[in-house]
Enzyme design. Structure first.
Site, PDB file in Angstrom:
ATOM      1  N   GLU A  64       6.246  -1.579 117.134  1.00 10.80           N
ATOM      2  CA  GLU A  64       5.101  -1.055 116.378  1.00 10.80           C
ATOM      3  C   GLU A  64       5.504  -0.696 114.948  1.00 10.80           C
ATOM      4  OE1 GLU A  64       3.044   2.063 118.502  1.00 10.80           O
ATOM      5  OE2 GLU A  64       3.445   1.147 120.452  1.00 10.80           O
ATOM      6  N   GLU A 122       5.370   6.258 125.877  1.00 11.10           N
ATOM      7  CA  GLU A 122       5.550   7.631 125.374  1.00 11.10           C
ATOM      8  C   GLU A 122       5.663   8.656 126.496  1.00 11.10           C
ATOM      9  OE1 GLU A 122       2.517   8.336 122.437  1.00 11.10           O
ATOM     10  OE2 GLU A 122       3.086   6.559 121.266  1.00 11.10           O
ATOM     11  N   ASN A 164       8.226   2.005 126.463  1.00 14.14           N
ATOM     12  CA  ASN A 164       8.022   2.012 125.010  1.00 14.14           C
ATOM     13  C   ASN A 164       7.888   3.450 124.530  1.00 14.14           C
ATOM     14  OD1 ASN A 164       7.424   0.477 122.534  1.00 14.14           O
ATOM     15  ND2 ASN A 164       5.352   1.311 122.710  1.00 14.14           N
ATOM     16  N   HIS A 170       7.880   3.723 113.983  1.00 10.78           N
ATOM     17  CA  HIS A 170       6.973   4.271 112.969  1.00 10.78           C
ATOM     18  C   HIS A 170       7.846   5.136 112.052  1.00 10.78           C
ATOM     19  CE1 HIS A 170       3.461   2.775 114.997  1.00 10.78           C
ATOM     20  NE2 HIS A 170       3.781   3.383 116.114  1.00 10.78           N
ATOM     21  N   ASP A 187       6.004   0.167 111.264  1.00 11.81           N
ATOM     22  CA  ASP A 187       5.433   0.416 109.943  1.00 11.81           C
ATOM     23  C   ASP A 187       6.299   1.470 109.258  1.00 11.81           C
ATOM     24  OD1 ASP A 187       4.479   2.842 111.169  1.00 11.81           O
ATOM     25  OD2 ASP A 187       2.543   1.913 111.571  1.00 11.81           O
TER      26      ASP A 187
END
Length: 485
Positions: free
Chosen positions: A273, A166, A209, A245, A275
């Site tokens: 990651e 990030e 990432n 996400h 979801d």
């Protein structure tokens, strides 16, 4: 198909063509009909067949929960630490490293033959106070020492590291995040981190990432430009992670094209990651859309030969981070709060090449499921309790069956029951299931046949009905009648 690409590891054959997704919005892939071939029984087996990773984020203390561990063991071939390898967890005091929780994740991966993915070496969040207070030169020195300590500790055990997490700002500017690293070290901090990581673990893939980079936008383009620059100048970088996400119904239409443009730079890409959140409580419509969204993401990865795989950020909605950060949102993973697979599970399985077995075109010549062969440790009558929880809509339904074994321990089980209103099972999970007329027989899957005295096993299925969906009146476990619970 290919296993795990890196310039330092051998590449296997090219990925097979993605199979077309089935249209059923179901939650399992282990249903069978007499005389029909059974489908694969886990996401892991399907991903292994594709040469891809299917991973999950692990909090090691949750392995004490049997349902959590059962899914973790059987459904995934890659593990990433949810928090146990971050800076505050591994170096809370400068120069004093603590690896107990991280080692628990690494030991679990090694014991189960799963790949270990490292997350994360440098991140502005979950940074200990002592690091946040350092001057620029001190922070650079501390960052390099931290990378050497953590990546060095796991050297040879980790297939890839999120070296930097990030680092780019939100919004449309495409600029760097105004983090403590950016403020005090300057633009060179990311390059310094990657060079330190290569020195600490030369065999591991090194990744950057970030989130909100799934489509082609200013933020993903800023990372693209950084990767292109690193490759041109020989700065070590091997992969790019896309957190994904996502919000239900909002998978970027250019996801595949975005992954491909990074792959064309000569790096691997990963969904790291995943979801997909929705308003809670979830509706049937949103669950169906979520299933389609999961299918889109996995299919996009499979269509890019350098996409190493997909990792979901957890297993069950019970422990998802979403509700705490986005109040009123949740239901983002592929198992619900009670560990029942959601329609998204079937969608992922189908995208990986699993399918729903169709009714046979030839007459049924298999033994009738009304006379199951009892497995080892057959309990005495009354030695089991069954709960049956249906969820109906229009002409469809799902049902969860939970069976408590009050008799001797089992090493194999069959559960029999009968429908009374013409219901038909279309898909099932955690079982192989056969239906002949009204009679249904569910048998244990490969991983859940052992049930101790007092233990509980659960499975479920999706089906259709003609407007009436009464519960089965009675259930048997290995031929013995159970009490309704």
């Amino acid at each position: 198909m290919r296993i795990h690409h890196t310039s330092r590891r051998a590449r296997s054959a090219v990925l097979a063509t993605v199979l077309a997704a089935a249209t059923a919005l179901a939650v399992g892939v282990t249903v069978s009909r007499p005389g029909a071939a059974e489908a694969a029984t886990s996401l892991k087996s399907l991903a292994d067949a594709k040469g891809r990773d299917i991973g999950f984020a692990l909090a090691p203390d949750r392995l004490a929960e049997s349902a959590y561990k059962q899914i973790a063991d059987s459904e995934f071939n890659l593990v990433v630490a949810e928090n146990a390898m971050k800076w505050d967890a591994t170096e809370p005091t400068r120069g004093q490293f603590t690896f107990a929780q991280g080692d628990a994740v690494a030991d679990y991966a090694a014991a189960g033959g799963k790949k270990l993915y490292g997350h994360t070496l440098v991140w502005h969040s979950q940074l200990p106070d002592w690091a946040s207070g350092l001057s620029g030169p001190e922070l650079l020195q501390a960052m390099k020492a931290h990378i050497a300590g953590v990546a060095g500790h796991y050297r040879g055990k980790v297939v890839a590291w999120d070296v930097v997490n990030e680092a780019f700002a939100d919004g449309g500017s495409g600029g760097r995040r105004d983090s403590v690293f950016q403020q005090r070290i300057g633009d060179g901090w990311i390059e310094e981190a990657f060079r330190a990581a290569r020195a600490a673990d030369p065999a591991a893939d090194l990744c950057i990432n970030d989130y909100s980079t799934d489509g082609v936008n200013a933020k993903s383009t800023a990372i693209y430009n950084l990767v292109r620059d690193f490759k041109a100048r020989g700065v070590p970088i091997d992969c790019v992670g896309f957190q994904a996400h996502l919000i239900v119904g909002q998978v970027p239409g250019d996801l595949q094209a975005n992954l491909q443009r990074f792959a064309d730079l000569g790096v691997d890409v990963r969904i790291t990651e995943l979801d997909i959140r929705m308003p809670t409580p979830p509706t049937a419509a949103n669950l169906a859309t979520q299933a389609a969204d999961y299918r889109k993401v996995v299919t996009a990865c499979l269509a890019v030969s350098r996409c190493a795989g997909v990792t979901t950020w957890g297993i069950t909605d019970r422990y998802s981070w979403i509700p705490q950060v986005f109040p009123g949102q949740g239901a983002a993973l592929i198992w619900d709060d009670n560990y029942a697979p959601k329609p998204a599970y079937q969608a992922v399985a189908e995208a990986l090449g699993g399918g729903v077995t169709a009714p046979p075109s030839t007459p049924n010549t298999s033994p009738s499921p009304t006379t199951p062969t009892p497995g080892p440790g057959t309990p005495v009558p009354g030695g089991c309790v069954v709960s049956y929880v249906p969820n109906s809509w229009n002409n469809g339904f799902t049902a969860e069956v939970r069976v408590r074994n009050d008799g001797p321990a089992l090493t194999g089980w069959t559960v029999g029951f009968a429908f009374t209103a013409g219901q038909q099972v279309t898909n099932a999970w955690n079982t192989t299931l056969a239906q002949s007329g009204a009679q249904v027989l569910a048998r244990n899957a490969a991983w859940n046949g052992t049930v101790p005295t007092g233990g509980t096993v659960s499975f479920g299925f999706q089906g259709t009905h003609g407007g009436s969906n009464p519960n089965p009146a009675a259930f048997t476990l290995n031929g013995a009648t159970c009490r309704n619970g």
